[in-house]
Design an enzyme around this catalytic site. Structure first.
Site, PDB file in Angstrom:
ATOM      1  N   HIS A  83     -14.683 -32.888   6.932  1.00 63.45           N
ATOM      2  CA  HIS A  83     -15.402 -32.580   8.183  1.00 63.45           C
ATOM      3  C   HIS A  83     -15.255 -33.714   9.196  1.00 63.45           C
ATOM      4  CE1 HIS A  83     -17.180 -29.341   5.968  1.00 63.45           C
ATOM      5  NE2 HIS A  83     -17.792 -30.161   5.138  1.00 63.45           N
TER       6      HIS A  83
ATOM      7  N   HIS B 141     -19.023 -42.554  11.063  1.00 61.04           N
ATOM      8  CA  HIS B 141     -18.058 -41.461  11.175  1.00 61.04           C
ATOM      9  C   HIS B 141     -17.981 -41.039  12.635  1.00 61.04           C
ATOM     10  CE1 HIS B 141     -21.977 -39.474  10.773  1.00 61.04           C
ATOM     11  NE2 HIS B 141     -21.448 -38.635  11.647  1.00 61.04           N
TER      12      HIS B 141
ATOM     13  N   HIS C   6     -17.109 -37.795  15.720  1.00 54.85           N
ATOM     14  CA  HIS C   6     -17.028 -36.385  16.120  1.00 54.85           C
ATOM     15  C   HIS C   6     -16.126 -36.309  17.341  1.00 54.85           C
ATOM     16  CE1 HIS C   6     -20.511 -35.166  13.576  1.00 54.85           C
ATOM     17  NE2 HIS C   6     -20.890 -36.416  13.811  1.00 54.85           N
TER      18      HIS C   6
ATOM     19  N   GLU D 297     -21.117 -35.193  20.802  1.00 50.58           N
ATOM     20  CA  GLU D 297     -22.198 -34.284  20.364  1.00 50.58           C
ATOM     21  C   GLU D 297     -23.325 -34.327  21.397  1.00 50.58           C
ATOM     22  OE1 GLU D 297     -22.831 -34.836  15.960  1.00 50.58           O
ATOM     23  OE2 GLU D 297     -21.708 -32.966  16.155  1.00 50.58           O
TER      24      GLU D 297
ATOM     25  N   HIS E 153     -20.951 -42.219  15.112  1.00 53.55           N
ATOM     26  CA  HIS E 153     -22.297 -42.266  14.530  1.00 53.55           C
ATOM     27  C   HIS E 153     -22.346 -43.321  13.440  1.00 53.55           C
ATOM     28  CE1 HIS E 153     -23.153 -37.863  15.861  1.00 53.55           C
ATOM     29  NE2 HIS E 153     -23.395 -38.757  16.828  1.00 53.55           N
TER      30      HIS E 153
ATOM     31  N   THR F 270     -26.620 -33.765  12.471  1.00 50.29           N
ATOM     32  CA  THR F 270     -25.919 -32.759  13.279  1.00 50.29           C
ATOM     33  C   THR F 270     -24.962 -31.933  12.414  1.00 50.29           C
ATOM     34  OG1 THR F 270     -24.052 -34.198  13.817  1.00 50.29           O
ATOM     35  CG2 THR F 270     -25.989 -34.300  15.279  1.00 50.29           C
ATOM     36  N   VAL F 271     -25.038 -32.182  11.097  1.00 56.08           N
ATOM     37  CA  VAL F 271     -24.230 -31.393  10.159  1.00 56.08           C
ATOM     38  C   VAL F 271     -25.170 -30.822   9.103  1.00 56.08           C
ATOM     39  CG1 VAL F 271     -22.110 -32.746  10.440  1.00 56.08           C
ATOM     40  CG2 VAL F 271     -23.772 -33.414   8.708  1.00 56.08           C
TER      41      VAL F 271
HETATM   42  N1  LIG Z   1     -23.752 -36.470  12.171  1.00 55.89           N
HETATM   43  S1  LIG Z   1     -25.011 -37.334  11.705  1.00 55.89           S
HETATM   44  O1  LIG Z   1     -26.220 -36.646  12.090  1.00 55.89           O
HETATM   45  O2  LIG Z   1     -24.895 -38.685  12.232  1.00 55.89           O
HETATM   46  C1  LIG Z   1     -25.037 -37.534   9.974  1.00 55.89           C
HETATM   47  C2  LIG Z   1     -26.084 -38.276   9.432  1.00 55.89           C
HETATM   48  C3  LIG Z   1     -26.108 -38.464   8.031  1.00 55.89           C
HETATM   49  C4  LIG Z   1     -25.109 -37.954   7.231  1.00 55.89           C
HETATM   50  C5  LIG Z   1     -24.053 -37.225   7.818  1.00 55.89           C
HETATM   51  N2  LIG Z   1     -23.001 -36.686   7.110  1.00 55.89           N
HETATM   52  C6  LIG Z   1     -22.781 -36.842   5.763  1.00 55.89           C
HETATM   53  O3  LIG Z   1     -23.540 -37.423   5.038  1.00 55.89           O
HETATM   54  N3  LIG Z   1     -21.633 -36.321   5.297  1.00 55.89           N
HETATM   55  C7  LIG Z   1     -21.251 -36.552   3.898  1.00 55.89           C
HETATM   56  C8  LIG Z   1     -19.837 -37.092   3.830  1.00 55.89           C
HETATM   57  C9  LIG Z   1     -19.657 -38.287   4.744  1.00 55.89           C
HETATM   58  C10 LIG Z   1     -19.040 -39.435   3.953  1.00 55.89           C
HETATM   59  O4  LIG Z   1     -17.767 -39.043   3.430  1.00 55.89           O
HETATM   60  C11 LIG Z   1     -24.046 -37.035   9.192  1.00 55.89           C
HETATM   61 ZN   LIG Z   2     -22.328 -37.511  13.076  1.00 49.53          ZN
END
Ligand SMILES: NS(=O)(=O)c1cccc(NC(=O)NCCCCO)c1
Ligand SMILES: [Zn+2]
Length: 260
Positions: free
Chosen positions: A61, A91, A93, A103, A116, A196-197
Site C-alpha cells: 500500500h 511512509h 502517500h 491526503e 507521515h 487514513t488507512v
Molecule cells: N496513514 S496514517 O494514518 O499515517 C497511518 C498511521 C498508522 C499506521 C499506518 N499504516 C500501517 O500501519 N500500515 C502497516 C504497514 C506499514 C509498515 O509496512 C498508517
Molecule cells: Zn499515512
C-alpha cells in the site's frame, strides 16, 4: 484485501471498516481562516536517533521505513502532545499525477504527496497496537511534498526501490534521521483524527506542518513505479500509482494553529 481501486478503494472501505463513517476521520481539508491560533501550544520537538532506523519495506500500500521502537531513543514531544510519543515508522502517500496526491489539503489545494511520521504514546501504553486503539494513542506528523528541486534525503529512500520493487519486499535501512525530511519551520496545524488507512482507528493526534519540503517529478515517478503486487504475480503485476484517501467531513472538530 482493501486497496485504492474502484472495487476495494476508499468509497467501499465502509463495507468492511465501519469507522470509515466515524466522527473523527482523516484526512481533512484544512481551512486556514477557520484554524484557531492557540498560544498555549508548545513547540513541536523531535529527537530522533539515526540508529533507530532498521528496514525499508514495500507493504503493497506504501513504502515504509520501520524503526526500532523498543525504547525512547527516537521520540516526538511538545506541540499538542502530553508526554513522549515513540517513533514507529514513516511512509508516504502520492497520486497518479503531480497535480494531486497529498491526503490533507490546505484551503482545497492538494500537494503532490504527503509524508507521515508515525509515533505512539509510550507513556500510557506498552505497544503500538495497544496505543492504536486509544483516542490519544498515536501522533502522526504530516509533511507536504511539493514538486520542485530533487530532495537529497528522499533520494536515500528511492535508492532502495530496486530491492523492494514488489509487495512484501524489505531491505536493511539504517543510519537515517527523519528530521532531514522536515521543513525549516515547525509551524503546524493540529486536530483529532484517525488512521487514513483501514482499520481507520480514531486514535491519532494529527500535527500537519504548514511548510512543504521539495521532491522532484522524477523522484515522484519512482514512487509510482513500486509494485502493489507480489513478485510471483508475474505478468499481472501492477504499479502503486495512487494511495491517498479523499478528505473526510470535519464534523464537530476544531483545527488549531501553532502560529499567527
Ligand atoms: N496513514 S496514517 O494514518 O499515517 C497511518 C498511521 C498508522 C499506521 C499506518 N499504516 C500501517 O500501519 N500500515 C502497516 C504497514 C506499514 C509498515 O509496512 C498508517
Ligand atoms: Zn499515512
Amino acid at each position: 484485501q482493501w486497496g485504492y481501486e474502484d472495487h476495494n478503494g476508499p468509497d467501499v472501505w465502509q463495507d468492511l471498516f465501519p469507522l470509515a463513517n466515524g466522527d473523527r476521520q482523516s484526512p481533512i481539508n484544512i481551512i486556514t481562516k477557520d484554524a484557531l491560533y492557540d498560544p498555549s501550544l508548545q513547540p513541536l520537538l523531535v529527537d530522533y536517533d539515526p540508529h533507530s532506523a532498521k528496514v525499508i519495506s514495500n507493504s503493497g500500500h506504501t513504502v515504509a521505513v520501520e524503526f526500532d521502537d523498543g525504547d525512547d531513543s527516537s521520540v516526538v514531544r511538545g506541540g499538542p502532545l502530553m508526554g513522549n510519543y515513540r517513533l514507529r515508522q514513516l511512509h508516504f502517500h502520492w497520486g497518479p499525477s503531480d497535480g494531486h496526491g497529498s491526503e490533507h489539503k490546505v484551503d482545497g489545494v492538494d500537494y503532490a504527496a504527503e509524508l507521515h511520521i508515525v509515533h505512539w504514546n509510550s507513556e500510557k501504553f506498552s505497544s503500538f497496537v495497544k496505543a492504536a486503539c486509544a483516542p490519544d494513542g498515536l501522533a502522526v506528523l504530516g509533511v507536504f511534498l511539493k514538486v520542485g528541486e530533487p530532495n537529497r534525503y528522499i533520494e536515500k529512500i528511492t535508492d532502495t526501490f530496486g530491492a523492494i520493487r514488489s509487495k512484501g519486499k524489505q531491505s536493511p535501512f539504517t543510519n537515517f534521521d527523519p528530521s532531514c525530511l522536515l521543513p525549516a519551520s515547525m509551524d503546524f496545524w493540529t486536530y483529532p483524527g484517525s488512521l487514513t488507512v483501514p482499520p481507520l482507528l480514531e486514535s491519532v493526534v494529527w500535527t500537519v506542518l504548514k511548510d512543504p519540503i521539495s521532491i522532484s517529478c522524477e523522484q515522484l515517478a519512482m514512487f509510482r513505479s513500486l509494485l502493489s503486487t507480489k513478485e510471483t504475480a508475474g505478468i499481472e503485476s501492477c504499479c502503486m500509482t495512487t494511495n491517498h484517501r479523499p478528505v473526510q467531513p470535519l464534523k464537530n472538530r476544531k483545527v488549531r494553529a501553532s502560529f499567527l
